[in-house]
Design an enzyme around this catalytic site. Structure first.
Site, mmCIF file in Angstrom:
data_model
loop_
_atom_site.group_PDB
_atom_site.id
_atom_site.type_symbol
_atom_site.label_atom_id
_atom_site.label_comp_id
_atom_site.label_asym_id
_atom_site.label_seq_id
_atom_site.Cartn_x
_atom_site.Cartn_y
_atom_site.Cartn_z
ATOM 1 N N ASP A 8 -4.182 5.607 6.001
ATOM 2 C CA ASP A 8 -5.026 7.477 6.365
ATOM 3 C C ASP A 8 -6.418 6.502 7.601
ATOM 4 O O ASP A 8 -5.900 6.115 8.567
ATOM 5 C CB ASP A 8 -5.902 7.635 5.527
ATOM 6 C CG ASP A 8 -6.911 9.290 5.770
ATOM 7 O OD1 ASP A 8 -6.380 9.233 7.154
ATOM 8 O OD2 ASP A 8 -7.000 10.084 5.291
ATOM 9 N N PHE A 54 -2.818 15.886 4.541
ATOM 10 C CA PHE A 54 -3.493 15.711 3.164
ATOM 11 C C PHE A 54 -1.717 15.838 2.246
ATOM 12 O O PHE A 54 -1.194 16.247 1.860
ATOM 13 C CB PHE A 54 -4.569 16.212 2.202
ATOM 14 C CG PHE A 54 -4.640 15.864 0.785
ATOM 15 C CD1 PHE A 54 -5.558 14.646 0.595
ATOM 16 C CD2 PHE A 54 -3.906 15.998 -0.324
ATOM 17 C CE1 PHE A 54 -5.592 13.518 -0.549
ATOM 18 C CE2 PHE A 54 -4.145 15.310 -1.149
ATOM 19 C CZ PHE A 54 -5.202 14.275 -1.737
ATOM 20 N N VAL A 55 -1.586 14.715 1.353
ATOM 21 C CA VAL A 55 -0.195 14.397 0.929
ATOM 22 C C VAL A 55 0.076 14.520 -0.482
ATOM 23 O O VAL A 55 -0.922 13.522 -0.820
ATOM 24 C CB VAL A 55 1.215 13.581 1.867
ATOM 25 C CG1 VAL A 55 1.094 14.359 2.591
ATOM 26 C CG2 VAL A 55 0.360 12.035 2.106
ATOM 27 N N GLU A 83 0.843 -1.172 -0.262
ATOM 28 C CA GLU A 83 0.086 0.152 0.141
ATOM 29 C C GLU A 83 0.763 1.678 -0.138
ATOM 30 O O GLU A 83 1.869 1.081 0.764
ATOM 31 C CB GLU A 83 -0.609 -0.133 1.417
ATOM 32 C CG GLU A 83 -2.247 -0.462 1.205
ATOM 33 C CD GLU A 83 -3.412 1.016 0.201
ATOM 34 O OE1 GLU A 83 -2.519 1.605 -0.173
ATOM 35 O OE2 GLU A 83 -4.329 -0.233 0.644
ATOM 36 N N ASP A 84 0.121 2.641 -0.834
ATOM 37 C CA ASP A 84 1.014 3.663 -0.489
ATOM 38 C C ASP A 84 0.789 4.450 0.756
ATOM 39 O O ASP A 84 2.424 4.232 1.576
ATOM 40 C CB ASP A 84 0.577 4.526 -1.568
ATOM 41 C CG ASP A 84 -1.349 4.550 -1.669
ATOM 42 O OD1 ASP A 84 -1.886 3.569 -0.606
ATOM 43 O OD2 ASP A 84 -1.424 4.980 -2.873
ATOM 44 N N ASP A 120 -1.777 11.236 -5.149
ATOM 45 C CA ASP A 120 -2.344 12.297 -6.266
ATOM 46 C C ASP A 120 -3.498 13.152 -5.474
ATOM 47 O O ASP A 120 -3.732 12.871 -4.231
ATOM 48 C CB ASP A 120 -3.414 11.662 -7.726
ATOM 49 C CG ASP A 120 -4.653 11.112 -6.960
ATOM 50 O OD1 ASP A 120 -4.801 9.913 -5.956
ATOM 51 O OD2 ASP A 120 -5.999 11.882 -7.963
ATOM 52 N N ARG A 148 1.386 12.521 -9.225
ATOM 53 C CA ARG A 148 1.916 11.155 -8.907
ATOM 54 C C ARG A 148 3.043 10.598 -9.132
ATOM 55 O O ARG A 148 3.895 9.689 -8.681
ATOM 56 C CB ARG A 148 0.888 9.744 -9.458
ATOM 57 C CG ARG A 148 -0.819 10.058 -9.212
ATOM 58 C CD ARG A 148 -1.120 8.830 -10.196
ATOM 59 N NE ARG A 148 -2.585 8.828 -10.295
ATOM 60 C CZ ARG A 148 -3.395 8.018 -8.649
ATOM 61 N NH1 ARG A 148 -3.126 7.985 -7.986
ATOM 62 N NH2 ARG A 148 -5.186 8.262 -8.819
HETATM 63 P P1 5GP Z 1 -8.523 4.978 3.679
HETATM 64 O O1 5GP Z 1 -9.660 3.705 3.352
HETATM 65 O O2 5GP Z 1 -7.471 3.869 4.471
HETATM 66 O O3 5GP Z 1 -9.759 5.846 4.797
HETATM 67 O O4 5GP Z 1 -7.825 4.942 2.494
HETATM 68 C C1 5GP Z 1 -6.824 4.669 2.039
HETATM 69 C C2 5GP Z 1 -7.086 5.758 0.352
HETATM 70 O O5 5GP Z 1 -7.379 7.051 0.630
HETATM 71 C C3 5GP Z 1 -4.960 5.281 -0.303
HETATM 72 O O6 5GP Z 1 -4.801 4.264 -0.660
HETATM 73 C C4 5GP Z 1 -5.178 6.638 -0.629
HETATM 74 O O7 5GP Z 1 -5.669 6.226 -2.046
HETATM 75 C C5 5GP Z 1 -6.336 8.246 -0.676
HETATM 76 N N1 5GP Z 1 -5.050 8.730 0.538
HETATM 77 C C6 5GP Z 1 -5.866 8.634 2.526
HETATM 78 N N2 5GP Z 1 -4.975 10.060 2.805
HETATM 79 C C7 5GP Z 1 -4.337 10.149 1.478
HETATM 80 C C8 5GP Z 1 -3.484 11.527 1.344
HETATM 81 O O8 5GP Z 1 -3.199 12.026 2.072
HETATM 82 N N3 5GP Z 1 -3.239 11.657 0.015
HETATM 83 C C9 5GP Z 1 -3.605 11.381 -1.522
HETATM 84 N N4 5GP Z 1 -2.968 12.367 -2.177
HETATM 85 N N5 5GP Z 1 -4.252 9.960 -0.707
HETATM 86 C C10 5GP Z 1 -4.418 9.526 0.244
#
Ligand code: 5GP
Length: 184
Positions: free
Chosen positions: A107, A156-157, A103-104, A163, A169
């Site tokens: 959150d 938010f990064v 995973e990237d 992206d 990206r």
């Molecule tokens: P989660 O289900 O953990 O809330 O969502 C994760 C997804 O939300 C990540 O895979 C990503 O695509 C997006 N996301 C969460 N935080 C960020 C952030 O700070 N920047 C960006 N660009 N996408 C985020």
């Protein structure tokens, strides 16, 4: 694309390209050790994890097959709801295999927690998670993340796969955007 190309759109670099490269090398060494002699399958989550997967997988000494999933989370606005739809499924059969989700960023972790349960239900021998970035909000979620690159503040990064409206990206680092970018 680099910091110069972004001009005033860039607020701050949080994790440099060099820090990312060094950390992925360390994490690959750990994964090589932990999965020695096992049937490892890397599962990347499109699109954000593309850069992490490309660089992490190349640091592994073991040959690890990779597969991809694309999922979308139903939610109101920017909040993830945990209800997930599969846009692109795996090609590989995970039965009996040791799956490592790449995973990237984590959150809320709701999507990830659904994904872990989904892959377990398909009969994977094990399902673990590797993420480059983790936000403090992820602590609320009941997913055990085995490999974490960097714990970052709750901002938010963008960059290195992440992206804002499909932009940024292809930045080699992870950073934050100036407020005027969101206003335009
Ligand atoms: P989660 O289900 O953990 O809330 O969502 C994760 C997804 O939300 C990540 O895979 C990503 O695509 C997006 N996301 C969460 N935080 C960020 C952030 O700070 N920047 C960006 N660009 N996408 C985020």
């Amino acid at each position: 694309m680099d910091a110069d190309d972004m001009g005033s759109d860039l607020a701050e670099v949080l994790v440099t390209a060099e820090q990312i490269a060094a950390r992925l090398r360390e994490m690959a060494a750990e994964v090589d050790r932990d999965y020695a002699g096992r049937d490892l399958l890397l599962v990347g989550v499109l699109k954000g994890a593309v850069m992490v997967m490309a660089d992490f997988a190349r640091e592994l000494h073991g040959s690890a097959p990779m597969d991809w999933m694309a999922v979308s989370s139903y939610g109101s606005g920017t909040k993830s709801s945990g209800v997930v739809r599969i846009l692109k499924d795996l090609e590989a059969d995970v039965t009996g295999r040791d799956v490592l989700i790449v995973e990237d960023i984590i959150d809320s972790g709701l999507t990830l927690s659904w994904l872990v349960a989904n892959l377990r239900s398909r009969g994977a021998a094990s399902v673990e998670v590797l993420t480059l970035l983790r936000k403090p909000t992820a602590a609320k979620v009941d997913v055990d993340v085995r490999y974490v690159g960097f714990d970052i503040p709750n901002a938010f990064v963008v960059g290195y796969g992440l992206d804002f409206g499909e932009r940024y990206r292809n930045l080699p680092f992870v950073g934050t955007l100036s407020p005027h970018v969101y206003a335009s």
